[in-house]
Design a protein around this motif. Sequence first.
Motif, PDB file in Angstrom:
ATOM      1  N   MET A 102       0.967  -1.214   0.090  1.00 50.18           N
ATOM      2  CA  MET A 102      -0.067   0.004  -0.089  1.00 50.18           C
ATOM      3  C   MET A 102       0.897   1.123  -0.017  1.00 50.18           C
ATOM      4  O   MET A 102       1.669   1.367   0.639  1.00 50.18           O
ATOM      5  CB  MET A 102      -1.027   0.043   1.015  1.00 50.18           C
ATOM      6  N   GLU A 103       0.447   2.251  -0.555  1.00 44.37           N
ATOM      7  CA  GLU A 103       1.416   3.545  -0.797  1.00 44.37           C
ATOM      8  C   GLU A 103       0.687   4.601   0.360  1.00 44.37           C
ATOM      9  O   GLU A 103      -0.687   4.119   0.676  1.00 44.37           O
ATOM     10  CB  GLU A 103       1.076   4.188  -2.352  1.00 44.37           C
ATOM     11  N   ILE A 104       1.135   5.406   0.499  1.00 47.20           N
ATOM     12  CA  ILE A 104       0.655   6.263   1.535  1.00 47.20           C
ATOM     13  C   ILE A 104      -0.659   6.605   1.424  1.00 47.20           C
ATOM     14  O   ILE A 104      -1.524   6.684   2.587  1.00 47.20           O
ATOM     15  CB  ILE A 104       1.571   7.601   1.683  1.00 47.20           C
ATOM     16  N   ASN A 105      -0.964   7.356   0.388  1.00 51.28           N
ATOM     17  CA  ASN A 105      -2.593   7.712   0.071  1.00 51.28           C
ATOM     18  C   ASN A 105      -3.361   6.472   0.329  1.00 51.28           C
ATOM     19  O   ASN A 105      -4.677   6.930   0.815  1.00 51.28           O
ATOM     20  CB  ASN A 105      -2.687   8.189  -1.424  1.00 51.28           C
ATOM     21  N   GLU A 106      -3.198   5.282  -0.170  1.00 47.97           N
ATOM     22  CA  GLU A 106      -4.060   4.063   0.288  1.00 47.97           C
ATOM     23  C   GLU A 106      -4.213   3.769   1.689  1.00 47.97           C
ATOM     24  O   GLU A 106      -5.186   3.403   2.166  1.00 47.97           O
ATOM     25  CB  GLU A 106      -3.310   2.913  -0.517  1.00 47.97           C
ATOM     26  N   ILE A 107      -3.106   4.091   2.382  1.00 45.71           N
ATOM     27  CA  ILE A 107      -2.852   3.720   3.644  1.00 45.71           C
ATOM     28  C   ILE A 107      -3.927   4.684   4.230  1.00 45.71           C
ATOM     29  O   ILE A 107      -4.936   4.546   5.569  1.00 45.71           O
ATOM     30  CB  ILE A 107      -1.603   3.737   4.518  1.00 45.71           C
ATOM     31  N   LEU A 108      -3.627   5.887   4.199  1.00 44.39           N
ATOM     32  CA  LEU A 108      -4.606   7.102   4.834  1.00 44.39           C
ATOM     33  C   LEU A 108      -6.003   6.893   4.373  1.00 44.39           C
ATOM     34  O   LEU A 108      -6.926   6.886   5.258  1.00 44.39           O
ATOM     35  CB  LEU A 108      -4.172   8.402   4.397  1.00 44.39           C
ATOM     36  N   GLU A 109      -6.433   6.439   3.131  1.00 43.33           N
ATOM     37  CA  GLU A 109      -7.767   6.282   2.845  1.00 43.33           C
ATOM     38  C   GLU A 109      -8.210   5.182   3.666  1.00 43.33           C
ATOM     39  O   GLU A 109      -9.652   5.093   4.009  1.00 43.33           O
ATOM     40  CB  GLU A 109      -7.736   5.986   1.407  1.00 43.33           C
ATOM     41  N   SER A 110      -7.448   4.003   3.954  1.00 42.66           N
ATOM     42  CA  SER A 110      -7.942   2.682   4.559  1.00 42.66           C
ATOM     43  C   SER A 110      -8.261   3.012   5.895  1.00 42.66           C
ATOM     44  O   SER A 110      -9.244   2.561   6.597  1.00 42.66           O
ATOM     45  CB  SER A 110      -7.014   1.536   4.417  1.00 42.66           C
ATOM     46  N   LEU A 111      -7.295   3.982   6.528  1.00 44.03           N
ATOM     47  CA  LEU A 111      -7.422   4.576   7.991  1.00 44.03           C
ATOM     48  C   LEU A 111      -8.705   5.176   8.188  1.00 44.03           C
ATOM     49  O   LEU A 111      -9.513   5.034   9.078  1.00 44.03           O
ATOM     50  CB  LEU A 111      -6.192   5.297   8.404  1.00 44.03           C
ATOM     51  N   SER A 112      -9.051   6.116   7.180  1.00 45.28           N
ATOM     52  CA  SER A 112     -10.174   7.031   7.143  1.00 45.28           C
ATOM     53  C   SER A 112     -11.244   6.197   7.019  1.00 45.28           C
ATOM     54  O   SER A 112     -12.654   6.479   7.753  1.00 45.28           O
ATOM     55  CB  SER A 112     -10.137   8.174   5.984  1.00 45.28           C
ATOM     56  N   ALA A 113     -11.285   5.147   6.291  1.00 41.53           N
ATOM     57  CA  ALA A 113     -12.782   4.436   5.991  1.00 41.53           C
ATOM     58  C   ALA A 113     -12.759   3.200   7.365  1.00 41.53           C
ATOM     59  O   ALA A 113     -13.818   2.586   7.117  1.00 41.53           O
ATOM     60  CB  ALA A 113     -12.560   3.641   4.582  1.00 41.53           C
ATOM     61  N   GLY A 114     -12.057   3.294   8.047  1.00 42.40           N
ATOM     62  CA  GLY A 114     -11.768   2.301   9.309  1.00 42.40           C
ATOM     63  C   GLY A 114     -11.481   0.910   8.722  1.00 42.40           C
ATOM     64  O   GLY A 114     -11.755   0.044   9.612  1.00 42.40           O
ATOM     65  N   LYS A 115     -10.795   0.872   7.987  1.00 38.41           N
ATOM     66  CA  LYS A 115     -10.517  -0.681   7.386  1.00 38.41           C
ATOM     67  C   LYS A 115      -9.077  -1.114   8.090  1.00 38.41           C
ATOM     68  O   LYS A 115      -8.744  -2.109   8.029  1.00 38.41           O
ATOM     69  CB  LYS A 115     -10.105  -0.537   6.001  1.00 38.41           C
ATOM     70  N   ILE A 116      -8.240   0.016   8.677  1.00 43.67           N
ATOM     71  CA  ILE A 116      -7.318  -0.630   9.454  1.00 43.67           C
ATOM     72  C   ILE A 116      -7.013   0.445  10.420  1.00 43.67           C
ATOM     73  O   ILE A 116      -7.623   1.425  10.792  1.00 43.67           O
ATOM     74  CB  ILE A 116      -5.712  -0.268   8.588  1.00 43.67           C
ATOM     75  N   SER A 117      -6.354  -0.136  11.669  1.00 40.59           N
ATOM     76  CA  SER A 117      -6.512   0.710  12.943  1.00 40.59           C
ATOM     77  C   SER A 117      -5.141   1.788  12.848  1.00 40.59           C
ATOM     78  O   SER A 117      -4.257   1.687  11.885  1.00 40.59           O
ATOM     79  CB  SER A 117      -6.013  -0.362  13.900  1.00 40.59           C
ATOM     80  N   ILE A 118      -5.298   2.508  13.872  1.00 42.21           N
ATOM     81  CA  ILE A 118      -4.158   3.643  13.730  1.00 42.21           C
ATOM     82  C   ILE A 118      -2.684   2.811  13.999  1.00 42.21           C
ATOM     83  O   ILE A 118      -1.981   3.204  13.289  1.00 42.21           O
ATOM     84  CB  ILE A 118      -4.408   4.489  15.175  1.00 42.21           C
ATOM     85  N   ASN A 119      -2.756   2.092  14.745  1.00 39.69           N
ATOM     86  CA  ASN A 119      -1.462   1.115  15.206  1.00 39.69           C
ATOM     87  C   ASN A 119      -0.992   0.661  13.873  1.00 39.69           C
ATOM     88  O   ASN A 119       0.349   0.591  13.466  1.00 39.69           O
ATOM     89  CB  ASN A 119      -1.478   0.162  16.210  1.00 39.69           C
ATOM     90  N   ASN A 120      -1.844  -0.084  13.073  1.00 37.66           N
ATOM     91  CA  ASN A 120      -1.210  -0.571  11.747  1.00 37.66           C
ATOM     92  C   ASN A 120      -0.857   0.558  10.777  1.00 37.66           C
ATOM     93  O   ASN A 120       0.010   0.322   9.969  1.00 37.66           O
ATOM     94  CB  ASN A 120      -2.514  -1.441  10.881  1.00 37.66           C
ATOM     95  N   ALA A 121      -1.627   1.561  10.797  1.00 34.80           N
ATOM     96  CA  ALA A 121      -1.199   2.690  10.125  1.00 34.80           C
ATOM     97  C   ALA A 121       0.061   3.335  10.329  1.00 34.80           C
ATOM     98  O   ALA A 121       0.895   3.704   9.431  1.00 34.80           O
ATOM     99  CB  ALA A 121      -2.301   3.722  10.033  1.00 34.80           C
ATOM    100  N   LYS A 122       0.303   3.406  11.452  1.00 32.31           N
ATOM    101  CA  LYS A 122       1.675   4.007  11.796  1.00 32.31           C
ATOM    102  C   LYS A 122       2.736   3.083  11.671  1.00 32.31           C
ATOM    103  O   LYS A 122       3.959   3.369  11.143  1.00 32.31           O
ATOM    104  CB  LYS A 122       1.685   4.136  13.450  1.00 32.31           C
ATOM    105  N   LYS A 123       2.544   1.570  11.634  1.00 35.38           N
ATOM    106  CA  LYS A 123       3.661   0.765  11.243  1.00 35.38           C
ATOM    107  C   LYS A 123       3.613   0.872   9.915  1.00 35.38           C
ATOM    108  O   LYS A 123       5.006   0.881   9.337  1.00 35.38           O
ATOM    109  CB  LYS A 123       2.832  -0.629  11.865  1.00 35.38           C
ATOM    110  N   LEU A 124       2.699   0.896   8.961  1.00 40.16           N
ATOM    111  CA  LEU A 124       2.896   0.914   7.623  1.00 40.16           C
ATOM    112  C   LEU A 124       3.554   2.308   7.110  1.00 40.16           C
ATOM    113  O   LEU A 124       4.414   2.267   6.177  1.00 40.16           O
ATOM    114  CB  LEU A 124       1.586   0.849   6.821  1.00 40.16           C
ATOM    115  N   LEU A 125       3.344   3.376   7.929  1.00 39.21           N
ATOM    116  CA  LEU A 125       3.989   4.438   7.574  1.00 39.21           C
ATOM    117  C   LEU A 125       5.300   4.879   8.161  1.00 39.21           C
ATOM    118  O   LEU A 125       5.957   5.986   7.758  1.00 39.21           O
ATOM    119  CB  LEU A 125       3.070   5.812   8.016  1.00 39.21           C
ATOM    120  N   SER A 126       5.825   3.865   8.806  1.00 37.28           N
ATOM    121  CA  SER A 126       7.075   4.133   9.509  1.00 37.28           C
ATOM    122  C   SER A 126       8.139   4.482   8.246  1.00 37.28           C
ATOM    123  O   SER A 126       8.294   3.908   7.413  1.00 37.28           O
ATOM    124  CB  SER A 126       7.608   2.832  10.314  1.00 37.28           C
TER     125      SER A 126
END
Length: 257
Positions: A1-25
């Motif tokens: 997933m690219e950054i925009n996809e991660i943020l969209e998934s976070l906004s849509a509630g598909k992934i948790s904040i912790n998972n998003a943080k891990k992916l964006l490291s």
Amino acid sequence: MEINEILESLSAGKISINNAKKLLSLYSIEEVEGFAKIDINRRKRRGIPEVIFAETKELDEIKKIIKKTLEKTNSVIISRIKKNDYPEIISFSKRLKVIIKTGKNASTLLLLKKAIKSHGGKVGILTAGTSDIGVAEESRLMCEAMNCKCITGYDVGVAGIQRIFPILKKMINEEVDCIIVAAGMEGALATLVSSMVDIPVIGIPTSVGYGYGEKGIAALASMLQSCSLGLSVVNIDNGIAAGGIAANIANRAIRKK
């Protein structure tokens, strides 16, 4: 997933904040036996996949980097593969059961764990002669790895200038966001294309030529001295860099539409 996809998934509630943080490291580096450090989040951070410059590496090193990269990411590009290593890398890649995309007259491979959908921008790629195709194909594989659709037109140089008009018209009609021009000899095609379109043009001087100004020197000097605005230039034979820049331009343009 690219950054925009991660943020969209976070906004849509598909992934948790912790998972998003891990992916964006930004600091996730994979080390390969002490000789290589892979920036596995470059794709997430910049949209640009990992590229292995194979020309100066041993075959065993290339295999290890490929394997480790594909364990953590969806894609990897191997550029400038030595002629003797090419069959073995193809065979090794088949054993990994990945999708293998090759280029015409090129020593470059794109390996994918799953197919990429071309939902990015559009890039036009032109060559002056058939000898420039290998470099242009490096650009094409890089652009496709970055989700771009490519429209190509090869062997359309100024020695037969009438050849350029049909493919250039097609690129304009298709609304490409950037055009790459690979040309050796005097490198005139890049200036010509830049003078006719309102689209960013990236020139690749290729090491095609002989005598005075050989090995791409004349083409590089000619492109750098171009009086046509809107033309930028990468280093001699650097199709990978041109592809990365063009795809970034095209992908940003499509997000603004």
